[in-house]
Design a protein around this motif. Structure first.
Motif, short mmCIF file in Angstrom:
data_model
loop_
_atom_site.label_atom_id
_atom_site.label_comp_id
_atom_site.label_asym_id
_atom_site.label_seq_id
_atom_site.Cartn_x
_atom_site.Cartn_y
_atom_site.Cartn_z
N ALA A 72 0.82 -1.21 0.00
CA ALA A 72 0.00 0.00 0.00
C ALA A 72 0.86 1.26 0.00
O ALA A 72 0.55 2.24 -0.70
CB ALA A 72 -0.93 -0.01 1.21
N GLU A 73 1.93 1.24 0.76
CA GLU A 73 2.82 2.40 0.82
C GLU A 73 3.54 2.65 -0.49
O GLU A 73 3.98 3.77 -0.78
CB GLU A 73 3.84 2.21 1.94
CG GLU A 73 3.24 2.25 3.34
CD GLU A 73 4.19 1.74 4.41
OE1 GLU A 73 5.35 1.42 4.04
OE2 GLU A 73 3.79 1.68 5.58
N SER A 74 3.66 1.61 -1.32
CA SER A 74 4.38 1.72 -2.60
C SER A 74 3.41 1.84 -3.78
O SER A 74 3.78 1.53 -4.92
CB SER A 74 5.27 0.50 -2.80
OG SER A 74 6.19 0.35 -1.74
N ARG A 75 2.20 2.29 -3.51
CA ARG A 75 1.17 2.32 -4.55
C ARG A 75 1.63 3.00 -5.83
O ARG A 75 1.33 2.55 -6.94
CB ARG A 75 -0.07 3.03 -4.00
CG ARG A 75 -1.24 3.08 -4.99
CD ARG A 75 -2.43 3.82 -4.39
NE ARG A 75 -3.54 3.87 -5.33
CZ ARG A 75 -4.47 2.94 -5.42
NH1 ARG A 75 -4.43 1.89 -4.62
NH2 ARG A 75 -5.45 3.06 -6.30
N ASP A 76 2.38 4.09 -5.70
CA ASP A 76 2.77 4.87 -6.89
C ASP A 76 3.89 4.21 -7.67
O ASP A 76 4.12 4.57 -8.84
CB ASP A 76 3.18 6.29 -6.48
CG ASP A 76 2.00 7.09 -5.94
OD1 ASP A 76 0.85 6.75 -6.28
OD2 ASP A 76 2.24 8.04 -5.17
N ASN A 77 4.62 3.32 -7.06
CA ASN A 77 5.70 2.60 -7.78
C ASN A 77 5.72 1.13 -7.40
O ASN A 77 6.77 0.53 -7.20
CB ASN A 77 7.07 3.25 -7.49
CG ASN A 77 7.46 3.13 -6.03
OD1 ASN A 77 6.61 3.02 -5.15
ND2 ASN A 77 8.76 3.15 -5.76
N ILE A 78 4.51 0.55 -7.33
CA ILE A 78 4.40 -0.82 -6.81
C ILE A 78 5.08 -1.83 -7.72
O ILE A 78 5.63 -2.84 -7.26
CB ILE A 78 2.91 -1.19 -6.56
CG1 ILE A 78 2.82 -2.49 -5.75
CG2 ILE A 78 2.14 -1.27 -7.87
CD1 ILE A 78 1.44 -2.77 -5.21
#
Length: 262
Positions: A72-78
């Motif tokens: 979830a914390e890496s949504r923008d660069n998952i």
């Protein structure tokens, strides 16, 4: 000596024990844990002192899979995050599979997602009678990683693998045993003791011969008959020339226990 924050790692009497150590997060795999697991695998692979490896988890879970909070914390660069995470995890798994030391997985609790994948990489798997197994990936819209698509079809067949991966059904420990995913079930409080007892016996055995067995079995679904038999010839000849091979034959003829050093 490496200081670990997400795993525990120790070597005693030839046995390396790797414990996933994020119990408050179901031992979920994030990038720091995956990095530490790879480091431990490299140490196990390169150390002559390691003759057997145990992989287990701290607390109620063996491993709940990938750390969803990290996703979830890496949504923008998952995509980049998952590429890095699986890079470390898959490199660790490859090393555990190809190292000469037998790997015992002690499934102390629920194994979900990448935790189920990790539980399948052992040369021997002992599990708690209360353990649960589930693929879980499609529950959050993802596909499997951690070697599940390699090991599960070979262990349980394509149809059962499809069922596990697509439906996310929850398997009991008894079902996992019946399906051939684990070797033995024991009481929850005895899982690590069972693994340590087996490891102590294997640590006195011919480690290089165990490594040759692992190489043969890693290749068996890739090679044709003649290629596989050629590999058998080369490895048994190599083992026969080895110090352990010579000791094993001598001990048999002298009617005494062998003393393996390889």
């Amino acid at each position: 000596m490496t200081v670990y924050e997400n795993i525990k790692f120790e070597i005693s009497d030839g046995v390396a024990t790797v414990t996933l150590n994020r119990p408050d997060d179901a031992n979920g795999i994030n990038i720091p844990l995956a990095k530490e697991l790879l480091n431990a695998a490299i140490l196990c692979e390169s150390s002559e002192a390691v003759r057997v490896v145990i992989i287990t988890g701290q607390g109620r879970f063996f491993c709940g899979g990938g750390d969803v909070n990290s996703l979830a914390e890496s949504r923008d660069n998952i995509g980049e995050m998952l590429t890095e995470l699986t890079g470390y995890l898959h490199s660790a798994i490859a090393r555990f599979r190809h190292m000469r030391a037998p790997v015992i997985v002690a499934v102390n609790g629920t194994a979900a997602g990448a935790g189920l994948s990790l539980s399948m990489i052992g040369d021997y798997v002992v599990a708690s009678e209360k353990a649960k197994f589930t693929m879980a990936y499609t529950g959050i819209g993802l596909s499997p990683d951690g070697s599940a698509s390699h090991f599960l079809p070979r262990l349980i067949g394509l149809r059962k693998t499809q069922e596990l991966m697509i439906t996310n059904r929850l398997l009991s420990a008894q079902e996992a045993l019946d399906w051939g995913m684990v070797n033995k079930l024991v009481a929850p409080e005895s899982v690590l003791d069972e693994a340590q007892s087996l490891a102590a016996g294997l640590a006195k055995g011919p480690t290089n011969a165990y490594g040759a067995i692992k190489e043969l079995l890693n290749q068996t679904y890739l090679n044709g008959l003649e290629t596989q038999m050629d590999l058998e010839t080369r490895l048994i000849a190599k083992m026969g020339r080895s110090e352990d091979g010579l000791e094993g034959v001598a001990a048999y003829l002298e009617n005494r226990p062998p003393e393996y050093k390889g």
